[in-house]
Design a protein around this motif. Sequence first.
Motif, PDB file in Angstrom:
ATOM      1  N   LYS A 149       8.006  15.981  -8.423  1.00 44.04           N
ATOM      2  CA  LYS A 149       8.736  15.000  -9.240  1.00 44.04           C
ATOM      3  C   LYS A 149      10.147  14.783  -8.694  1.00 44.04           C
ATOM      4  CE  LYS A 149       6.232  15.945 -13.536  1.00 44.04           C
ATOM      5  NZ  LYS A 149       6.334  16.494 -14.913  1.00 44.04           N
ATOM      6  N   LEU A 150      10.797  15.889  -8.305  1.00 47.02           N
ATOM      7  CA  LEU A 150      12.153  15.776  -7.771  1.00 47.02           C
ATOM      8  C   LEU A 150      12.152  15.140  -6.386  1.00 47.02           C
ATOM      9  CD1 LEU A 150      13.790  19.130  -8.897  1.00 47.02           C
ATOM     10  CD2 LEU A 150      14.229  16.832  -9.773  1.00 47.02           C
ATOM     11  N   GLU A 151      11.094  15.410  -5.633  1.00 49.17           N
ATOM     12  CA  GLU A 151      10.996  14.852  -4.294  1.00 49.17           C
ATOM     13  C   GLU A 151      10.939  13.323  -4.358  1.00 49.17           C
ATOM     14  OE1 GLU A 151       7.643  16.180  -1.792  1.00 49.17           O
ATOM     15  OE2 GLU A 151       9.193  17.268  -0.685  1.00 49.17           O
ATOM     16  N   ALA A 152      10.209  12.814  -5.330  1.00 49.28           N
ATOM     17  CA  ALA A 152      10.134  11.363  -5.511  1.00 49.28           C
ATOM     18  C   ALA A 152      11.499  10.807  -5.919  1.00 49.28           C
ATOM     19  CB  ALA A 152       9.081  11.033  -6.567  1.00 49.28           C
ATOM     20  N   PHE A 153      12.212  11.575  -6.727  1.00 49.53           N
ATOM     21  CA  PHE A 153      13.527  11.138  -7.199  1.00 49.53           C
ATOM     22  C   PHE A 153      14.544  11.073  -6.057  1.00 49.53           C
ATOM     23  CE2 PHE A 153      17.747  12.600  -8.731  1.00 49.53           C
ATOM     24  CZ  PHE A 153      18.102  11.470  -9.457  1.00 49.53           C
ATOM     25  N   VAL A 154      14.596  12.113  -5.216  1.00 47.43           N
ATOM     26  CA  VAL A 154      15.632  12.165  -4.177  1.00 47.43           C
ATOM     27  C   VAL A 154      15.410  11.136  -3.074  1.00 47.43           C
ATOM     28  CG1 VAL A 154      16.116  14.594  -4.619  1.00 47.43           C
ATOM     29  CG2 VAL A 154      14.461  13.984  -2.845  1.00 47.43           C
ATOM     30  N   LYS A 155      14.228  10.536  -3.015  1.00 50.29           N
ATOM     31  CA  LYS A 155      13.977   9.492  -2.018  1.00 50.29           C
ATOM     32  C   LYS A 155      14.632   8.167  -2.417  1.00 50.29           C
ATOM     33  CE  LYS A 155       9.644  11.374  -0.209  1.00 50.29           C
ATOM     34  NZ  LYS A 155       8.170  11.192  -0.111  1.00 50.29           N
ATOM     35  N   GLY A 156      15.002   8.062  -3.674  1.00 44.62           N
ATOM     36  CA  GLY A 156      15.659   6.852  -4.156  1.00 44.62           C
ATOM     37  C   GLY A 156      17.096   6.761  -3.677  1.00 44.62           C
ATOM     38  N   THR A 157      17.677   5.563  -3.790  1.00 46.00           N
ATOM     39  CA  THR A 157      19.059   5.360  -3.332  1.00 46.00           C
ATOM     40  C   THR A 157      19.907   4.775  -4.460  1.00 46.00           C
ATOM     41  OG1 THR A 157      18.536   3.144  -2.502  1.00 46.00           O
ATOM     42  CG2 THR A 157      18.343   4.988  -0.947  1.00 46.00           C
ATOM     43  N   PHE A 158      21.225   4.832  -4.247  1.00 44.17           N
ATOM     44  CA  PHE A 158      22.178   4.268  -5.192  1.00 44.17           C
ATOM     45  C   PHE A 158      23.376   3.717  -4.419  1.00 44.17           C
ATOM     46  CE2 PHE A 158      23.398   8.667  -4.584  1.00 44.17           C
ATOM     47  CZ  PHE A 158      24.780   8.622  -4.463  1.00 44.17           C
ATOM     48  N   LYS A 159      24.204   2.900  -5.079  1.00 46.22           N
ATOM     49  CA  LYS A 159      25.406   2.351  -4.460  1.00 46.22           C
ATOM     50  C   LYS A 159      26.600   3.247  -4.789  1.00 46.22           C
ATOM     51  CE  LYS A 159      23.637  -1.586  -2.944  1.00 46.22           C
ATOM     52  NZ  LYS A 159      23.604  -1.966  -1.497  1.00 46.22           N
ATOM     53  N   ASN A 164      28.195   1.213  -0.664  1.00 43.94           N
ATOM     54  CA  ASN A 164      27.284   1.606   0.406  1.00 43.94           C
ATOM     55  C   ASN A 164      26.049   2.282  -0.185  1.00 43.94           C
ATOM     56  OD1 ASN A 164      29.017   0.773   2.545  1.00 43.94           O
ATOM     57  ND2 ASN A 164      30.231   2.645   2.228  1.00 43.94           N
ATOM     58  N   ASP A 165      24.926   2.133   0.506  1.00 47.58           N
ATOM     59  CA  ASP A 165      23.699   2.800   0.062  1.00 47.58           C
ATOM     60  C   ASP A 165      23.783   4.298   0.341  1.00 47.58           C
ATOM     61  OD1 ASP A 165      22.373   0.595  -0.944  1.00 47.58           O
ATOM     62  OD2 ASP A 165      21.533   0.060   1.023  1.00 47.58           O
ATOM     63  N   GLN A 166      23.460   5.078  -0.667  1.00 44.63           N
ATOM     64  CA  GLN A 166      23.419   6.538  -0.516  1.00 44.63           C
ATOM     65  C   GLN A 166      22.098   7.061  -1.096  1.00 44.63           C
ATOM     66  OE1 GLN A 166      25.444   8.464   1.045  1.00 44.63           O
ATOM     67  NE2 GLN A 166      27.239   7.157   1.353  1.00 44.63           N
ATOM     68  N   SER A 167      21.621   8.113  -0.511  1.00 43.10           N
ATOM     69  CA  SER A 167      20.375   8.723  -0.994  1.00 43.10           C
ATOM     70  C   SER A 167      20.684   9.754  -2.080  1.00 43.10           C
ATOM     71  CB  SER A 167      19.644   9.409   0.161  1.00 43.10           C
ATOM     72  OG  SER A 167      18.653  10.290  -0.321  1.00 43.10           O
ATOM     73  N   TYR A 168      19.803   9.810  -3.097  1.00 43.96           N
ATOM     74  CA  TYR A 168      19.953  10.861  -4.106  1.00 43.96           C
ATOM     75  C   TYR A 168      19.780  12.246  -3.472  1.00 43.96           C
ATOM     76  CZ  TYR A 168      20.300   7.964  -8.283  1.00 43.96           C
ATOM     77  OH  TYR A 168      20.742   7.106  -9.255  1.00 43.96           O
ATOM     78  N   GLY A 169      19.190  12.229  -2.258  1.00 39.44           N
ATOM     79  CA  GLY A 169      19.058  13.486  -1.532  1.00 39.44           C
ATOM     80  C   GLY A 169      20.379  14.027  -1.055  1.00 39.44           C
ATOM     81  N   SER A 170      21.431  13.193  -1.073  1.00 41.59           N
ATOM     82  CA  SER A 170      22.763  13.676  -0.719  1.00 41.59           C
ATOM     83  C   SER A 170      23.396  14.453  -1.873  1.00 41.59           C
ATOM     84  CB  SER A 170      23.664  12.493  -0.339  1.00 41.59           C
ATOM     85  OG  SER A 170      23.869  11.642  -1.466  1.00 41.59           O
ATOM     86  N   LEU A 171      22.788  14.333  -3.058  1.00 42.66           N
ATOM     87  CA  LEU A 171      23.306  15.025  -4.243  1.00 42.66           C
ATOM     88  C   LEU A 171      22.420  16.192  -4.666  1.00 42.66           C
ATOM     89  CD1 LEU A 171      24.258  11.912  -6.410  1.00 42.66           C
ATOM     90  CD2 LEU A 171      25.685  13.144  -4.765  1.00 42.66           C
TER      91      LEU A 171
END
Length: 760
Positions: A149-159, A164-171
């Motif tokens: 479930k978390l793996e699917a979440f961290v693949k998403g991005t935000f501004k 700039n586009d950032q990955s939730y994987g950076s958090l």
Amino acid sequence: MKMNINKILRPKKIIMKNLHQRTMGLLAGLIILGFGSTIFGLGYTQLYKGEYFKTKAETQQLSDTTITAQRGVIYDANMSVLAQSASAWKISLNATAFADAPSEVKENVYSTLINVLGVSREYLEDKASYKQYNSVIIKTKVEKEEKDKLEAFVKGTFKDKENNDQSYGSLVMIDEDVKRYYPYSTLASQIIGFTGMDNDGRAGIESFYNSTLTGVDGRVISARSNSSVAQDIEYKSVYEAKQGTSLVLTIDETIQRYLENSLSACYETSKAKSCTGIVMEVETGAILAMSSKSDYDLNDPYTIHDKKTAETIEKITDEKKKENEYQEAMYSQWRNRAITDTYEPGSVFKVITMAAGLEENAVKYDEKFTCTGSVSVADRIYSCHNTAGHGTQTLTEGLMNSCNPYFITIGQRLGVDTFYKYFEAFGFTEKTGIDLPGETSPKAGTTYFEKDKMTVVNLASSSFGQSFQITPIQMITAVNAIANDGKLMQPYVVSKTLDSEGNVVSGTQPVVKRQVISESTSEKIMASMEQVALNGTAKNAYVAGFRVGGKTGTSDKLNDVGQVVASFVGVAPSNDPKITVLIVVDEPQGASGGGAVAAPVAGEVIEKTLTYLNVERQYNDSEKALLDVQVPGVTGKNVDEAVSSLENDNFSVKVVGDGSTVLSQMPASGQYIPQGGIIVLYTDEQKKKLKAEVPDFAGMTITEANYAAVNAGINIKVSGNSLSDENLTAYRQSSEKGAEIEYGSTVTVYFRTMSGISDH
């Protein structure tokens, strides 16, 4: 008068020249100062603050993650997995990056982690407050479902704030981890133990062999690019983790289950404080099974497993008292009472006094002694449990009757020095050395008498197992020495270690600590112990076809007046010893003697264990007359022929259906039922299976139970000394009263006698 123009202009030139020089000097100074400060700044930064900025840069660009090594596997004697590490995941938060994230992004992260991991908002906010760290652990040992479930979440991005586009994987980071699993939950829990959040052993084998089981952690070092998506990796170095060494135990999962099932039933019916048992292999000292009830679930060690205890704690209103009771109950359920708890052995110790007496010729094997009901030692009078006296009896009969005066007399003949010599030789003044943590160390003057201070009165009480304390593992090890031709073995639970490829790294060799008594003395005692199980206080441990030798004990607790410890120690087969079994029941309620409470438990364990070990039964004529018979197969036969054949073999037959051919039968072919038992024949597949209601067999004799079973349409298997005619009555059954079972099914009914088993 003519003026010289050069003279007039020269001072101005000089002034202008000086001004220019000063300006250039000032400019040069400024340039030098500027460059100097820059050079100084660079020098200061590189030389003095270099490591600081280097570390900061690496922190932002490099990721160094630990790969937790899998612990070695713990196997039983037949390579069944008892404990194993499996893949799990560790979830971390980049608190540094998270601090700069937009508020709506933070809320999204909070919401996801709360829903998936089950953590609280307050907990996450506390973790996020460590802004100086780019990796703060949120949760370890996360299961695959949560990780996906978390793996699917961290693949998403935000501004981000700069759009700039950032990955939730950076958090939110997901890294490999391991989790310890125990397939059988409660089985052998106090032997195996468990691991903590740091993957270190906290109890049992996991703790004692922690350094062996622990592997070598690996590392993943990765560098991230400067792209807007912080998950992009420029390079990664992986240093694989190395699995720990695996252990193969002497514990046999099947025998362990036999022991635990019987102890659980005893714990429930006797309402005891605890029930402890050990099964030891005679020749080697290897522990085949060991348990204490109540126990706990290895996969959930911090939850109180015993329902009654948990309910009692839950009702406490005082929070401080509730917490104290919880802590005490938690540590209590982890405790391996077989090696940590001491108790007064009582009359089981008489076999030790007997061994010393025979070995030192303080008593002859055929010597007769007259018990008048008491014996005097110094200023004390010690009474026999049979206050009228046992009359004249041989040594074997004295053991069968558990006669205190007889064994006090043997002790007095031995004297303090000689008695102490054997007390020491049998291992009661030292640890056994078993490879488990927490074994209690005997202490002179505390758990037993110091030799120099031991009086004849102390000797008298010690001769029949009172006034000192030992551990269950000490007691069974000593009796095992008697069964093992006098050789005292060091008990152990790990037979060998294996590498990650399954190759043997090391093996345990049985250790003979010393020869305590001669083989001839051993043979005599084993013969006497067999008579105790046949006709004495241990008759409830008798098993048809297996020659069992044993001794019961019922001792008064020194520190808890009015409470007793019931116990039994036995060896089987007595003519060719394979196993030694000890059962200790602490503070049983109701029937409290070792012969009534502990001996039946041992009988169950002995019968099942020897059958499992393929030890051949040898029945005498009396036993053969009472044996269950094997059900013949009549499926596929004509109904009339099948009925005629079964009735000729004295079975009761019930036909269900109108067909002419037997389509199925109950019990199935090859099963054993009592002579004259019921067999149901089904001739119509459309017919429903007949149901029978299980009677309440409690308190019935074998004859009464058989009659009730026939009337109910079921069969019973008798467990207990069926040769005894001394008020043998049912006290437990495998199916609860009122339960519905298939017509013709077999219910095991457990019988015991309350006559002639007193040893207290």
